[in-house]
Design an enzyme around this catalytic site. Structure first.
Site, PDB file in Angstrom:
ATOM      1  N   GLY A  77      19.302  -9.769  59.384  1.00  0.00           N
ATOM      2  CA  GLY A  77      19.120 -10.834  60.377  1.00  0.00           C
ATOM      3  C   GLY A  77      20.445 -11.435  60.809  1.00  0.00           C
ATOM      4  N   ASP A 111      13.421  -3.238  57.399  1.00  0.00           N
ATOM      5  CA  ASP A 111      13.537  -2.510  58.674  1.00  0.00           C
ATOM      6  C   ASP A 111      14.648  -1.469  58.585  1.00  0.00           C
ATOM      7  OD1 ASP A 111      14.082  -1.714  61.344  1.00  0.00           O
ATOM      8  OD2 ASP A 111      13.167  -3.565  62.095  1.00  0.00           O
ATOM      9  N   GLU A 112      14.276  -0.220  58.479  1.00  0.00           N
ATOM     10  CA  GLU A 112      15.277   0.841  58.305  1.00  0.00           C
ATOM     11  C   GLU A 112      16.167   0.996  59.536  1.00  0.00           C
ATOM     12  OE1 GLU A 112      13.802   4.927  58.304  1.00  0.00           O
ATOM     13  OE2 GLU A 112      11.809   4.150  58.790  1.00  0.00           O
ATOM     14  N   LYS A 128      17.168  -1.413  61.664  1.00  0.00           N
ATOM     15  CA  LYS A 128      18.175  -2.482  61.656  1.00  0.00           C
ATOM     16  C   LYS A 128      19.257  -2.203  60.616  1.00  0.00           C
ATOM     17  CE  LYS A 128      15.316  -6.266  63.406  1.00  0.00           C
ATOM     18  NZ  LYS A 128      14.686  -7.574  63.089  1.00  0.00           N
ATOM     19  N   LYS A 132       9.648 -16.412  60.438  1.00  0.00           N
ATOM     20  CA  LYS A 132      10.239 -17.631  60.971  1.00  0.00           C
ATOM     21  C   LYS A 132       9.675 -18.063  62.324  1.00  0.00           C
ATOM     22  CE  LYS A 132      14.488 -16.377  58.607  1.00  0.00           C
ATOM     23  NZ  LYS A 132      15.823 -15.792  58.737  1.00  0.00           N
ATOM     24  N   LYS A 162      12.213 -27.633  59.638  1.00  0.00           N
ATOM     25  CA  LYS A 162      10.753 -27.626  59.821  1.00  0.00           C
ATOM     26  C   LYS A 162      10.002 -27.794  58.501  1.00  0.00           C
ATOM     27  CE  LYS A 162      11.110 -24.888  64.036  1.00  0.00           C
ATOM     28  NZ  LYS A 162      12.576 -24.956  64.065  1.00  0.00           N
ATOM     29  N   VAL A 209      20.509 -22.235  64.256  1.00  0.00           N
ATOM     30  CA  VAL A 209      21.941 -22.096  64.514  1.00  0.00           C
ATOM     31  C   VAL A 209      22.155 -22.002  66.017  1.00  0.00           C
ATOM     32  CG1 VAL A 209      23.962 -20.624  64.193  1.00  0.00           C
ATOM     33  CG2 VAL A 209      22.370 -20.994  62.296  1.00  0.00           C
ATOM     34  N   ARG A 221      19.235 -16.180  67.907  1.00  0.00           N
ATOM     35  CA  ARG A 221      18.020 -15.661  68.491  1.00  0.00           C
ATOM     36  C   ARG A 221      16.895 -16.689  68.353  1.00  0.00           C
ATOM     37  NH1 ARG A 221      16.626 -10.033  65.876  1.00  0.00           N
ATOM     38  NH2 ARG A 221      16.574 -11.526  64.183  1.00  0.00           N
ATOM     39  N   GLU A 265       5.987 -28.073  67.686  1.00  0.00           N
ATOM     40  CA  GLU A 265       7.358 -28.497  67.981  1.00  0.00           C
ATOM     41  C   GLU A 265       7.518 -29.994  67.730  1.00  0.00           C
ATOM     42  OE1 GLU A 265      10.503 -27.390  71.508  1.00  0.00           O
ATOM     43  OE2 GLU A 265       8.510 -28.071  72.110  1.00  0.00           O
TER      44      GLU A 265
END
Length: 351
Positions: free
Chosen positions: A35, A60-61, A63, A108, A150, A191, A195, A278
């Site tokens: 990530g 995840d191969e 990534k 997330k 959160k 951050v 993303r 939110e």
């Protein structure tokens, strides 16, 4: 130098010599390591320290394949381990010989968690329990779990699962016994520029020549933390944690409407309303937390209410915050102006 001695001297949260002593020649494992945080943390540590090995643990191969190509020059220091935090047996194999674990793996996305609650529970809660159990079995020196704003007074399932996860990691120190194992938590919001955060959304609108930016509420505020600050906060936790602390960076706030003004000065604003799950403002420290929160130069630390073992700090050295103190993005003493936001965004988006 110990945290107590250093903080009594200059009220800081960092010590380069201590960090190097901890991280040099160590084996670090990052769950969810492909990530945004995992990649940035790996790059930072490889550039600034001399770890023996960094293990990227993720499911995840593809990534992992992409990351392996990106970090080709560091290939001798990296190991890629396919696995899921839901699979305790796989974690047991991956944690062999590991000194430090950064637990970044999680579901997330707020809406994905709402639509797939059982899956969120399996990853964010059962996965946390698995990481704790295996870390205890393998005598990992320190585990730092990444949390989120959160998880504070949660209003959605993602926040609820991370609230439970935080409690699990803090309470894990009760089961350490004579082992040299320590669990702590690092808490921050999205951050800046990562993303799923608002800056890439606005940037996409600009790229497509849009004359309008969507704002959920004119009053909305957020904290501004950059990736390097998040990384340094995690390294602070690795260096100084004794067991059960929650580390929170001292960072500026900004208004979302000021961000829109900074990125599109003559653009129109479309108020679309607060989305499901939110919050109007981000919260890092509650009034209840204030009873155990101490302030340092660069961070706040919430200490555990219970002392489980002799390794934990007997009496914090920092400045105790007033009872009832809250740390939210709308009551901050440090704010970014429109010009400061514009300067930061320009630097972030430059090629």
């Amino acid at each position: 130098m110990s945290l107590q001695k250093r903080l009594s001297r200059d009220n800081s949260c960092t010590s380069p010599k201590e960090e190097k002593r901890m991280l040099n020649n160590s084996t670090i494992l990052i769950t969810g390591g492909t990530g945004s945080f995992g990649k940035a943390f790996t790059k930072y540590v490889l550039k600034n320290y001399s770890p023996k090995k960094i293990i990227i643990f993720s499911r995840d191969e593809y990534k992992q394949f992409v990351m392996k190509k990106e970090f080709g020059e560091y290939s001798s220091k990296l190991r890629f381990f396919i696995g899921d935090v839901r699979d305790k047996e796989r974690l047991n194999r991956a944690f062999e010989g590991v000194d430090y674990v950064i637990h970044a793996a999680a579901m997330k996305h707020v809406h994905a968690c709402e639509y797939n609650p059982v899956e969120a529970i399996k990853t964010n809660i059962v996965g946390a329990e698995n990481v704790i159990d295996v870390a205890l079995q393998k005598n990992v020196k320190k585990v730092v779990a990444l949390s989120t704003d959160k998880a504070v007074n949660p209003v959605n399932l993602y926040g609820g699962t991370k609230f439970v996860s935080d409690k699990l990691f803090i309470a894990a120190n009760a089961y350490v016994g004579e082992r040299d194992v320590c669990f702590s938590v690092v808490r921050y919001g999205n951050v800046a520029g990562s993303r799923g955060s608002v800056i890439p959304i606005f940037a996409s609108r600009l790229k497509n020549k849009s004359e309008c930016l969507p704002i959920t509420d004119e009053r909305m505020t957020r904290f501004w933390i950059e990736m390097e600050q998040a990384i340094k906060l995690v390294i602070t936790a690795i260096t100084y944690s004794k067991g059960g602390e929650t580390f929170i960076a001292k960072i500026p706030s900004f208004k979302i409407i000021d961000l829109a003004e900074a990125m599109m000065p003559k653009g129109k604003i479309e108020i679309i309303g607060i989305q499901a799950g939110e919050k109007l403002h981000e919260m890092m420290i509650t009034a209840e937390d204030s009873l155990n929160t101490y302030e340092y130069e660069n961070c706040f630390i919430i200490y555990p209410q219970i002392k489980w073992n002799s390794k934990q700090m007997a009496e914090p050295i920092g400045k105790r915050v007033p009872e009832g103190f809250v740390y939210t993005s709308n009551n901050n003493n440090d704010w970014l102006s429109v010009d400061e936001i514009r300067e930061r965004v320009a630097k972030m988006l430059e090629p």
